[in-house]
Design a protein around this motif. Structure first.
Motif, PDB file in Angstrom:
ATOM      1  N   ARG A  70      -3.424  27.659  -2.242  1.00  0.00           N
ATOM      2  CA  ARG A  70      -4.116  27.164  -1.055  1.00  0.00           C
ATOM      3  C   ARG A  70      -4.826  28.284  -0.303  1.00  0.00           C
ATOM      4  NH1 ARG A  70      -3.938  22.359   1.706  1.00  0.00           N
ATOM      5  NH2 ARG A  70      -2.255  21.579   0.443  1.00  0.00           N
ATOM      6  N   ALA A  71      -4.257  29.469  -0.244  1.00  0.00           N
ATOM      7  CA  ALA A  71      -4.885  30.588   0.464  1.00  0.00           C
ATOM      8  C   ALA A  71      -5.989  31.249  -0.355  1.00  0.00           C
ATOM      9  CB  ALA A  71      -3.831  31.621   0.828  1.00  0.00           C
ATOM     10  N   GLU A  72      -6.043  30.968  -1.651  1.00  0.00           N
ATOM     11  CA  GLU A  72      -7.030  31.617  -2.514  1.00  0.00           C
ATOM     12  C   GLU A  72      -8.331  30.848  -2.615  1.00  0.00           C
ATOM     13  OE1 GLU A  72      -4.467  31.562  -5.858  1.00  0.00           O
ATOM     14  OE2 GLU A  72      -3.809  33.623  -5.557  1.00  0.00           O
ATOM     15  N   GLY A  73      -8.275  29.543  -2.587  1.00  0.00           N
ATOM     16  CA  GLY A  73      -9.494  28.760  -2.705  1.00  0.00           C
ATOM     17  C   GLY A  73      -9.233  27.351  -3.181  1.00  0.00           C
ATOM     18  N   LEU A  74     -10.311  26.699  -3.625  1.00  0.00           N
ATOM     19  CA  LEU A  74     -10.233  25.300  -4.020  1.00  0.00           C
ATOM     20  C   LEU A  74     -11.256  25.032  -5.111  1.00  0.00           C
ATOM     21  CD1 LEU A  74      -8.776  22.671  -3.257  1.00  0.00           C
ATOM     22  CD2 LEU A  74     -10.561  22.254  -1.594  1.00  0.00           C
ATOM     23  N   SER A  75     -10.884  24.214  -6.068  1.00  0.00           N
ATOM     24  CA  SER A  75     -11.748  23.882  -7.191  1.00  0.00           C
ATOM     25  C   SER A  75     -12.105  22.404  -7.146  1.00  0.00           C
ATOM     26  CB  SER A  75     -11.021  24.211  -8.500  1.00  0.00           C
ATOM     27  OG  SER A  75     -11.839  23.964  -9.595  1.00  0.00           O
ATOM     28  N   PHE A  76     -13.409  22.100  -7.275  1.00  0.00           N
ATOM     29  CA  PHE A  76     -13.896  20.723  -7.314  1.00  0.00           C
ATOM     30  C   PHE A  76     -14.476  20.442  -8.692  1.00  0.00           C
ATOM     31  CE2 PHE A  76     -13.922  21.468  -2.783  1.00  0.00           C
ATOM     32  CZ  PHE A  76     -13.551  20.242  -2.251  1.00  0.00           C
ATOM     33  N   ILE A  77     -14.225  19.249  -9.206  1.00  0.00           N
ATOM     34  CA  ILE A  77     -14.724  18.841 -10.519  1.00  0.00           C
ATOM     35  C   ILE A  77     -15.480  17.530 -10.370  1.00  0.00           C
ATOM     36  CG2 ILE A  77     -14.053  18.151 -12.863  1.00  0.00           C
ATOM     37  CD1 ILE A  77     -11.500  19.878 -12.373  1.00  0.00           C
ATOM     38  N   ARG A 163     -18.730  18.134 -17.572  1.00  0.00           N
ATOM     39  CA  ARG A 163     -18.231  18.144 -16.196  1.00  0.00           C
ATOM     40  C   ARG A 163     -18.826  19.345 -15.486  1.00  0.00           C
ATOM     41  NH1 ARG A 163     -11.768  16.843 -17.024  1.00  0.00           N
ATOM     42  NH2 ARG A 163     -12.055  14.653 -17.552  1.00  0.00           N
ATOM     43  N   PHE A 164     -19.019  19.204 -14.183  1.00  0.00           N
ATOM     44  CA  PHE A 164     -19.414  20.330 -13.346  1.00  0.00           C
ATOM     45  C   PHE A 164     -18.167  20.806 -12.607  1.00  0.00           C
ATOM     46  CE2 PHE A 164     -23.611  17.959 -13.114  1.00  0.00           C
ATOM     47  CZ  PHE A 164     -24.202  18.741 -14.089  1.00  0.00           C
ATOM     48  N   VAL A 165     -17.976  22.118 -12.577  1.00  0.00           N
ATOM     49  CA  VAL A 165     -16.823  22.700 -11.896  1.00  0.00           C
ATOM     50  C   VAL A 165     -17.329  23.673 -10.848  1.00  0.00           C
ATOM     51  CG1 VAL A 165     -14.705  24.042 -12.166  1.00  0.00           C
ATOM     52  CG2 VAL A 165     -15.432  22.493 -13.992  1.00  0.00           C
ATOM     53  N   MET A 166     -16.938  23.449  -9.593  1.00  0.00           N
ATOM     54  CA  MET A 166     -17.273  24.335  -8.474  1.00  0.00           C
ATOM     55  C   MET A 166     -15.983  24.944  -7.940  1.00  0.00           C
ATOM     56  SD  MET A 166     -20.172  22.981  -5.811  1.00  0.00           S
ATOM     57  CE  MET A 166     -19.282  21.526  -5.409  1.00  0.00           C
ATOM     58  N   ASN A 167     -15.929  26.259  -7.928  1.00  0.00           N
ATOM     59  CA  ASN A 167     -14.776  26.961  -7.386  1.00  0.00           C
ATOM     60  C   ASN A 167     -15.185  27.689  -6.112  1.00  0.00           C
ATOM     61  OD1 ASN A 167     -12.901  26.392  -9.540  1.00  0.00           O
ATOM     62  ND2 ASN A 167     -14.122  27.781 -10.791  1.00  0.00           N
ATOM     63  N   PHE A 168     -14.460  27.438  -5.035  1.00  0.00           N
ATOM     64  CA  PHE A 168     -14.689  28.115  -3.758  1.00  0.00           C
ATOM     65  C   PHE A 168     -13.529  29.065  -3.516  1.00  0.00           C
ATOM     66  CE2 PHE A 168     -16.925  24.098  -3.390  1.00  0.00           C
ATOM     67  CZ  PHE A 168     -18.151  24.512  -2.922  1.00  0.00           C
ATOM     68  N   TYR A 169     -13.852  30.346  -3.304  1.00  0.00           N
ATOM     69  CA  TYR A 169     -12.829  31.365  -3.111  1.00  0.00           C
ATOM     70  C   TYR A 169     -12.817  31.825  -1.660  1.00  0.00           C
ATOM     71  CZ  TYR A 169     -13.168  31.439  -8.173  1.00  0.00           C
ATOM     72  OH  TYR A 169     -13.186  31.069  -9.490  1.00  0.00           O
ATOM     73  N   ASP A 170     -11.606  32.011  -1.139  1.00  0.00           N
ATOM     74  CA  ASP A 170     -11.416  32.476   0.232  1.00  0.00           C
ATOM     75  C   ASP A 170     -12.236  31.615   1.187  1.00  0.00           C
ATOM     76  OD1 ASP A 170     -10.435  33.944   2.311  1.00  0.00           O
ATOM     77  OD2 ASP A 170     -11.728  35.680   1.982  1.00  0.00           O
ATOM     78  N   THR A 171     -11.854  30.359   1.284  1.00  0.00           N
ATOM     79  CA  THR A 171     -12.605  29.393   2.070  1.00  0.00           C
ATOM     80  C   THR A 171     -11.698  28.657   3.048  1.00  0.00           C
ATOM     81  OG1 THR A 171     -13.965  27.400   1.933  1.00  0.00           O
ATOM     82  CG2 THR A 171     -12.343  27.690   0.209  1.00  0.00           C
ATOM     83  N   PRO A 172     -12.198  28.344   4.240  1.00  0.00           N
ATOM     84  CA  PRO A 172     -11.375  27.590   5.191  1.00  0.00           C
ATOM     85  C   PRO A 172     -11.154  26.140   4.767  1.00  0.00           C
ATOM     86  CG  PRO A 172     -13.554  28.028   6.103  1.00  0.00           C
ATOM     87  CD  PRO A 172     -13.458  28.774   4.813  1.00  0.00           C
ATOM     88  N   ILE A 173     -11.958  25.620   3.830  1.00  0.00           N
ATOM     89  CA  ILE A 173     -11.759  24.225   3.428  1.00  0.00           C
ATOM     90  C   ILE A 173     -10.493  24.042   2.614  1.00  0.00           C
ATOM     91  CG2 ILE A 173     -14.214  23.681   3.465  1.00  0.00           C
ATOM     92  CD1 ILE A 173     -14.144  23.729   0.393  1.00  0.00           C
TER      93      ILE A 173
END
Length: 194
Positions: A70-77, A163-173
């Motif tokens: 959770r503190a590292e980021g989030l991945s959307f597919i 599939r499209f994969v979006m990774n957000f690193y160090d993010t408040p979301i």
């Protein structure tokens, strides 16, 4: 006696087959327990934490993936476009809109197992936030197509699902309260070969 033994074996085969098939389907699905859906994009915010549901834990174990905490980021597919149609390699797409605040993000094209798809060209099929061209309003337009396109372009080749994969690193979301007002880009199919 033989009839009872055969019926018992048939019942067991059906039960094991249907049970195993339902688990396989559940582990491949981008929905279910713990999923957050924003347009065509799906995320599992708890997947890298101790709060992950058993299906998410099994999905990670089967894929052998390293998940983001959770503190590292989030991945959307995304496995469908914004109209709900399946994403296909033989089609072209436009990914358009703003991206949530993050120190760094990546976008790549993947197969069903979430492994990056080789583009068949020297250009890698991945974009990141430090190389993206932006519009005056800070949004971006990304073309995903087999043929080169001006601006932000992700090359694809072959046929079949993607599939499209979006990774957000160090993010408040990644915080549990940050997902309610997140806006992600739309995915629009612009044409198909054949």
């Amino acid at each position: 006696m033989l009839k009872n033994a055969l019926l018992t074996l048939l019942s067991l085969a059906i039960a094991i087959g249907l049970g195993g098939g339902s688990v396989w389907y559940t582990l491949d699905a981008q929905s279910g327990a713990g999923a957050i859906r924003i347009g065509p994009w799906t995320a599992f915010p708890d997947i890298g934490t101790l709060d992950a549901d058993p299906y998410s834990q099994a999905r990670v174990a089967r894929q052998g993936a390293l998940t983001l905490g959770r503190a590292e980021g989030l991945s959307f597919i995304a496995e469908t476009d914004s109209r709900g149609e399946d994403l296909l390699r033989e089609c072209s797409y436009t990914i358009e809109g703003g991206f949530p605040t993050a120190r760094f993000w990546t976008l790549y094209v993947a197969d069903q197992a979430l492994d990056p798809i080789a583009s068949g060209r020297p250009h890698r099929a991945v974009l990141h936030s430090h190389e993206i061209l932006r519009q005056p309003d800070n949004s971006s337009v990304i073309t995903v197509a087999p043929n080169a396109a001006p601006g932000n372009w992700l090359p694809i080749s072959g046929s079949g699902p993607l599939r499209f994969v979006m990774n957000f690193y160090d993010t408040p979301i990644a915080a549990s309260t940050g997902l309610s007002d997140v806006k992600l880009p739309t995915i629009v199919r612009t044409g198909c070969n054949g």
